[in-house]
Enzyme design. Structure first.
Site, PDB file in Angstrom:
ATOM      1  N   ASP A 145       0.863  -1.188   0.000  1.00 40.00           N
ATOM      2  CA  ASP A 145       0.000   0.000   0.000  1.00 40.00           C
ATOM      3  C   ASP A 145       0.894   1.230   0.000  1.00 40.00           C
ATOM      4  O   ASP A 145       1.984   1.219   0.595  1.00 40.00           O
ATOM      5  CB  ASP A 145      -0.901   0.013   1.229  1.00 40.00           C
ATOM      6  CG  ASP A 145      -1.988  -1.053   1.180  1.00 40.00           C
ATOM      7  OD1 ASP A 145      -2.398  -1.417   0.063  1.00 40.00           O
ATOM      8  OD2 ASP A 145      -2.413  -1.527   2.247  1.00 40.00           O
ATOM      9  N   ASP A 164      -7.059  -1.503  -4.337  1.00 39.90           N
ATOM     10  CA  ASP A 164      -8.131  -1.142  -3.403  1.00 39.90           C
ATOM     11  C   ASP A 164      -9.076  -0.111  -4.024  1.00 39.90           C
ATOM     12  O   ASP A 164     -10.301  -0.210  -3.891  1.00 39.90           O
ATOM     13  CB  ASP A 164      -7.540  -0.567  -2.109  1.00 39.90           C
ATOM     14  CG  ASP A 164      -6.623  -1.546  -1.402  1.00 39.90           C
ATOM     15  OD1 ASP A 164      -6.843  -2.769  -1.531  1.00 39.90           O
ATOM     16  OD2 ASP A 164      -5.689  -1.086  -0.720  1.00 39.90           O
TER      17      ASP A 164
END
Length: 197
Positions: A145, A164
């Site tokens: 991330d 995401d």
């Protein structure tokens, strides 16, 4: 009379021969879903490779006046860093999502569903790729991330990646399309309700 029957049989044989030679073509919605999935998956993969190679050990980078911050985070949980410690569960869920998308693909007849499912598929594949190929391995790899919104270190919002974002945007497409009364196979859910009534 015999000549007419002969002509009919010839026409039937010609029609059946045409049916055999014609190959069924994938609906354009299925092609659209695949294109959407490929584009988002490549975007997610390339950005993760760049971030891992350039951001390791670096402080967060401020973008757009603090609207976003770039920083490398290794996430063992689900999307937006939820459910850390359950990596194997999310790996199974992501794999199941991919299988479900493959099942839906030949039945897809809605543009909204096609885009939405393509984005969701890309998101599932993007994070599944991390879980399979990244450390510590064994289908328990940590997802990369790197986007922190409004503040660094997930102070305002969980750190995420383009996979995401694809899942979230895809879900919005699907929900809006469903609310407008369109099912994934192109049928109108509103008409079905009226018939039932």
């Amino acid at each position: 009379m015999n000549t007419e029957r002969g002509d009919d049989s010839v026409e039937q044989e010609t029609a059946s021969a045409d049916q055999v030679t014609e190959q069924p073509q994938a609906p354009r919605q299925a092609v659209l879903m695949i294109l959407a999935a490929v584009l988002v998956y490549i975007l997610d993969l390339v950005t993760k490779v760049i971030i891992v190679s350039t951001m390791a050990g670096h402080e967060p980078i401020k973008l757009l006046g603090g609207l976003f911050y770039l920083q490398l985070i290794r996430n063992s949980g689900a999307a937006y860093s939820m459910g850390s410690g359950m990596t194997w569960v999310f790996t199974i869920i992501a794999a199941a999502v991919v299988v479900a998308m493959v099942w839906i693909l030949p039945r897809l007849r809605s543009v909204g569903w096609a885009i939405g499912l393509g984005f969701v598929l890309a998101g599932a594949l993007g994070n599944l790729t991390d879980r399979v190929f990244r450390a510590p391995g064994g289908f328990q790899g940590h997802v990369v991330d790197f986007i922190s919104a409004f503040a660094p270190n997930a102070e305002k919002f969980p750190v995420f990646n383009f996979a995401d974002a694809g899942i979230t945007i895809g879900a919005v497409f699907i929900i809006v399309t469903a609310l407008l009364g369109r099912d994934y196979n192109g049928t109108s859910t509103r008409k079905a309700k009226k018939v039932a009534e």
